[in-house]
Write a protein that holds these residues in place. Structure first.
Motif, PDB file in Angstrom:
ATOM      1  N   GLN A 217      -3.425   0.706  -3.223  1.00  0.00           N
ATOM      2  CA  GLN A 217      -2.771  -0.604  -3.320  1.00  0.00           C
ATOM      3  C   GLN A 217      -2.077  -0.764  -4.654  1.00  0.00           C
ATOM      4  OE1 GLN A 217      -2.761  -3.395  -1.013  1.00  0.00           O
ATOM      5  NE2 GLN A 217      -1.205  -4.106  -2.476  1.00  0.00           N
TER       6      GLN A 217
ATOM      7  N   ILE B  22       0.874  -1.171   0.000  1.00  0.00           N
ATOM      8  CA  ILE B  22       0.000   0.000   0.000  1.00  0.00           C
ATOM      9  C   ILE B  22       0.911   1.221   0.000  1.00  0.00           C
ATOM     10  CG2 ILE B  22      -1.766   1.299   1.215  1.00  0.00           C
ATOM     11  CD1 ILE B  22      -2.700  -1.332   2.454  1.00  0.00           C
TER      12      ILE B  22
ATOM     13  N   THR C  32      -0.099  -3.820  -6.655  1.00  0.00           N
ATOM     14  CA  THR C  32       0.205  -5.241  -6.657  1.00  0.00           C
ATOM     15  C   THR C  32       0.941  -5.586  -7.937  1.00  0.00           C
ATOM     16  OG1 THR C  32      -1.785  -5.718  -5.365  1.00  0.00           O
ATOM     17  CG2 THR C  32      -0.723  -7.570  -6.490  1.00  0.00           C
TER      18      THR C  32
END
Length: 124
Positions: free
Chosen positions: A119, A93, A121
């Protein structure tokens, strides 16, 4: 008071790119120093990058030097973080932060205001 809202996170493959944005409001006319931090699950928060009020002086954490670039547009009260050559270990994050105290190394500025985070990823 400064309010911060991050955006631009998402899912990307390793080697890809993202651009994070941070919209600032409130006491922005005082030109706070702006930083980006990140926190991965089970790990401590990590300094990523920051930029002084003048938009010229920048600092980067060792893990992202040469891959990430921080910039700001004071006219729009925006701060950006360009993430290139992403790696799975960049998954976290990402938080935007602001401070009016900009002495010394940017990673140690006393950040007073924080956003909610976005976030990022990175898949392998």
């Amino acid at each position: 008071q400064v309010q911060l809202v991050e955006s631009g996170g998402g899912l990307v493959q390793a080697g890809g790119s993202l651009r994070l944005s941070c919209a600032a409001s409130g006491r922005t006319f005082s030109r706070p120093g702006m930083g980006w931090f990140r926190q991965a699950p089970g790990k401590e928060r990590e300094f990523v990058a920051c930029i002084r009020w003048d938009g010229v002086t920048t600092y980067y954490g060792d893990a992202v030097k040469g891959r990430f670039t921080i910039s700001r547009d004071n006219a729009k009260n925006m701060v950006y973080l360009q993430l290139n050559s992403l790696k799975p270990e960049d998954t976290a994050i990402y938080y935007c932060a602001a401070t009016f105290r900009q002495e010394g190394y940017g990673g140690t500025w006393p950040y007073e205001y924080w956003g909610q985070g976005t976030q990022v990823t990175v898949s392998s």
